[in-house]
Design a protein around this motif. Sequence first.
Motif, PDB file in Angstrom:
ATOM      1  N   SER A   1       0.800  -1.225   0.000  1.00 39.10           N
ATOM      2  CA  SER A   1       0.000   0.000   0.000  1.00 39.10           C
ATOM      3  C   SER A   1       0.829   1.270   0.000  1.00 39.10           C
ATOM      4  CB  SER A   1      -0.919   0.015   1.219  1.00 39.10           C
ATOM      5  OG  SER A   1      -1.741  -1.136   1.223  1.00 39.10           O
ATOM      6  N   PHE A   2       2.153   1.127   0.151  1.00 40.06           N
ATOM      7  CA  PHE A   2       2.981   2.315   0.282  1.00 40.06           C
ATOM      8  C   PHE A   2       4.038   2.378  -0.812  1.00 40.06           C
ATOM      9  CE2 PHE A   2       1.361   0.948   4.394  1.00 40.06           C
ATOM     10  CZ  PHE A   2       0.620   2.072   4.731  1.00 40.06           C
ATOM     11  N   THR A   3       4.651   3.547  -0.967  1.00 41.08           N
ATOM     12  CA  THR A   3       5.659   3.715  -2.007  1.00 41.08           C
ATOM     13  C   THR A   3       6.960   3.018  -1.594  1.00 41.08           C
ATOM     14  OG1 THR A   3       6.628   5.729  -1.096  1.00 41.08           O
ATOM     15  CG2 THR A   3       4.699   5.999  -2.499  1.00 41.08           C
ATOM     16  N   THR A   4       7.803   2.751  -2.592  1.00 40.93           N
ATOM     17  CA  THR A   4       9.101   2.134  -2.330  1.00 40.93           C
ATOM     18  C   THR A   4       9.899   2.992  -1.358  1.00 40.93           C
ATOM     19  OG1 THR A   4       9.072   1.273  -4.575  1.00 40.93           O
ATOM     20  CG2 THR A   4      11.181   1.225  -3.430  1.00 40.93           C
ATOM     21  N   ASN A   5       9.857   4.278  -1.581  1.00 43.23           N
ATOM     22  CA  ASN A   5      10.599   5.207  -0.738  1.00 43.23           C
ATOM     23  C   ASN A   5      10.121   5.148   0.715  1.00 43.23           C
ATOM     24  OD1 ASN A   5      12.679   7.334  -0.822  1.00 43.23           O
ATOM     25  ND2 ASN A   5      11.014   8.587   0.007  1.00 43.23           N
TER      26      ASN A   5
ATOM     27  N   PRO B   1       5.862   2.219   7.322  1.00 48.27           N
ATOM     28  CA  PRO B   1       5.568   3.018   6.125  1.00 48.27           C
ATOM     29  C   PRO B   1       4.315   3.879   6.263  1.00 48.27           C
ATOM     30  CG  PRO B   1       5.294   0.656   5.704  1.00 48.27           C
ATOM     31  CD  PRO B   1       6.015   0.786   6.998  1.00 48.27           C
ATOM     32  N   ALA B   2       3.318   3.392   6.992  1.00 46.09           N
ATOM     33  CA  ALA B   2       2.100   4.191   7.162  1.00 46.09           C
ATOM     34  C   ALA B   2       2.412   5.470   7.937  1.00 46.09           C
ATOM     35  CB  ALA B   2       1.039   3.383   7.906  1.00 46.09           C
ATOM     36  N   ARG B   3       3.301   5.355   8.914  1.00 42.55           N
ATOM     37  CA  ARG B   3       3.630   6.551   9.700  1.00 42.55           C
ATOM     38  C   ARG B   3       4.517   7.505   8.898  1.00 42.55           C
ATOM     39  NH1 ARG B   3       3.419   2.458  13.802  1.00 42.55           N
ATOM     40  NH2 ARG B   3       5.671   2.266  14.068  1.00 42.55           N
TER      41      ARG B   3
ATOM     42  N   ILE C   1      -6.387  12.122   6.429  1.00 36.83           N
ATOM     43  CA  ILE C   1      -5.382  11.054   6.416  1.00 36.83           C
ATOM     44  C   ILE C   1      -6.065   9.708   6.203  1.00 36.83           C
ATOM     45  CG2 ILE C   1      -3.550   9.930   7.747  1.00 36.83           C
ATOM     46  CD1 ILE C   1      -3.316  12.586   9.333  1.00 36.83           C
ATOM     47  N   VAL C   2      -7.196   9.509   6.849  1.00 34.45           N
ATOM     48  CA  VAL C   2      -7.957   8.268   6.681  1.00 34.45           C
ATOM     49  C   VAL C   2      -8.372   8.097   5.223  1.00 34.45           C
ATOM     50  CG1 VAL C   2     -10.035   7.016   7.355  1.00 34.45           C
ATOM     51  CG2 VAL C   2      -8.760   8.282   9.074  1.00 34.45           C
ATOM     52  N   ASP C   3      -8.760   9.206   4.571  1.00 37.02           N
ATOM     53  CA  ASP C   3      -9.144   9.148   3.159  1.00 37.02           C
ATOM     54  C   ASP C   3      -7.936   8.847   2.282  1.00 37.02           C
ATOM     55  OD1 ASP C   3     -11.701   9.749   3.876  1.00 37.02           O
ATOM     56  OD2 ASP C   3     -11.544  11.885   3.429  1.00 37.02           O
ATOM     57  N   GLU C   4      -6.778   9.363   2.661  1.00 37.26           N
ATOM     58  CA  GLU C   4      -5.566   9.263   1.853  1.00 37.26           C
ATOM     59  C   GLU C   4      -4.970   7.850   1.881  1.00 37.26           C
ATOM     60  OE1 GLU C   4      -4.260  11.705   0.078  1.00 37.26           O
ATOM     61  OE2 GLU C   4      -2.177  11.128  -0.298  1.00 37.26           O
ATOM     62  N   LEU C   5      -4.937   7.233   3.042  1.00 34.51           N
ATOM     63  CA  LEU C   5      -4.269   5.941   3.175  1.00 34.51           C
ATOM     64  C   LEU C   5      -5.260   4.775   3.142  1.00 34.51           C
ATOM     65  CD1 LEU C   5      -1.614   6.722   5.947  1.00 34.51           C
ATOM     66  CD2 LEU C   5      -1.423   6.949   3.481  1.00 34.51           C
ATOM     67  N   PRO C   6      -4.817   3.642   2.574  1.00 37.81           N
ATOM     68  CA  PRO C   6      -5.699   2.476   2.447  1.00 37.81           C
ATOM     69  C   PRO C   6      -5.725   1.634   3.713  1.00 37.81           C
ATOM     70  CG  PRO C   6      -3.610   2.025   1.417  1.00 37.81           C
ATOM     71  CD  PRO C   6      -3.500   3.403   1.991  1.00 37.81           C
TER      72      PRO C   6
ATOM     73  N   SER D   1      -5.796   5.750  13.475  1.00 42.04           N
ATOM     74  CA  SER D   1      -5.861   6.332  14.811  1.00 42.04           C
ATOM     75  C   SER D   1      -4.747   5.788  15.697  1.00 42.04           C
ATOM     76  CB  SER D   1      -7.229   6.052  15.435  1.00 42.04           C
ATOM     77  OG  SER D   1      -7.378   6.739  16.651  1.00 42.04           O
ATOM     78  N   GLN D   2      -4.483   4.491  15.555  1.00 42.77           N
ATOM     79  CA  GLN D   2      -3.422   3.844  16.323  1.00 42.77           C
ATOM     80  C   GLN D   2      -2.046   4.396  15.931  1.00 42.77           C
ATOM     81  OE1 GLN D   2      -4.387  -0.591  17.476  1.00 42.77           O
ATOM     82  NE2 GLN D   2      -2.818  -0.534  15.915  1.00 42.77           N
ATOM     83  N   HIS D   3      -1.834   4.547  14.629  1.00 38.18           N
ATOM     84  CA  HIS D   3      -0.555   5.088  14.156  1.00 38.18           C
ATOM     85  C   HIS D   3      -0.367   6.534  14.622  1.00 38.18           C
ATOM     86  CE1 HIS D   3       0.890   1.731  11.875  1.00 38.18           C
ATOM     87  NE2 HIS D   3      -0.173   1.673  11.112  1.00 38.18           N
ATOM     88  N   LEU D   4      -1.458   7.310  14.585  1.00 32.52           N
ATOM     89  CA  LEU D   4      -1.385   8.697  15.059  1.00 32.52           C
ATOM     90  C   LEU D   4      -1.029   8.732  16.543  1.00 32.52           C
ATOM     91  CD1 LEU D   4      -4.457  10.258  13.215  1.00 32.52           C
ATOM     92  CD2 LEU D   4      -2.061  10.855  12.861  1.00 32.52           C
ATOM     93  N   LYS D   5      -1.579   7.791  17.281  1.00 36.86           N
ATOM     94  CA  LYS D   5      -1.302   7.713  18.717  1.00 36.86           C
ATOM     95  C   LYS D   5       0.187   7.486  18.980  1.00 36.86           C
ATOM     96  CE  LYS D   5      -3.061   5.248  22.797  1.00 36.86           C
ATOM     97  NZ  LYS D   5      -3.808   4.029  23.205  1.00 36.86           N
TER      98      LYS D   5
END
Lengths: 111, 111
Positions: free
Chosen positions: A8-12, B26-28, B46-51, B58-62
Amino acid sequence: MGITKTDSFTTNQNELATLFKALAHPARIAIIEFLLKNEKCICGDIVDELPLAQATISQHLKELKNANLIIGTIEGTAICYCLNQEVFSELNNKINLITNQLITKNNSKCC
Amino acid sequence: MGITKTDSFTTNQNELATLFKALAHPARIAIIEFLLKNEKCICGDIVDELPLAQATISQHLKELKNANLIIGTIEGTAICYCLNQEVFSELNNKINLITNQLITKNNSKCC
DNA sequence: TTTATATATTGCAATATTACGATTAATATA
DNA sequence: TATATTAATCGTAATATTGCAATATATAAA
């Protein structure tokens, strides 16, 4: 699920996260600091320095090697480890970039 | 044992490792890049942006908040997040220090 | 007050990490 | 060749992380 959705994320993003993960343990920070301070960088010296078993140190060294943060050279029966300046420089550049962007954009921050 | 022997390391080593751990997904990284690009930094965006599910974001933001890398400001029913320039600058300085030491000592490296 | 919206928390399943004893592999030395 | 030394690997136990559905909480609007 405890597994990261890498696709789900970019290589970078994945690469940067992997680098940070390799650095995300105090023992590995301690190893890096030790390698910074000592010219001789024999694996056994690290085992003597840190209060962890030889197998555990070996595992941490493996992770640092996988991330390309350190390089190991065989010297007879021992192995000499040292830091990979190139990868540290790259990481440094990436963090510099983020921090500089942040400082520049500071005026438009919303909180 | 899967638990880190925190007591065996210095405060500085543990703090640095904790910072890196917060960045080690990577999500963070994606969240941080999103906050860099956007002036508006509403959690829902952010929720809209990431899959990932809302609960996961919410957990990652925490975790980013716990590491003090981001700051959240309540704006009505929404929450506005932004990067904490101070902590990023500190991290940047620490990595600069290591990298510069490495470049300076380069002549005495053993591998 | 009821309803809608936005975010956090809980509980749980799947997987990953940390740590170590025991063993293995590879090289050096007697 | 036999033995010692050094480091990697294996197996296993304990704990941590990731992800999500369901639920809770808190505020705004009707």
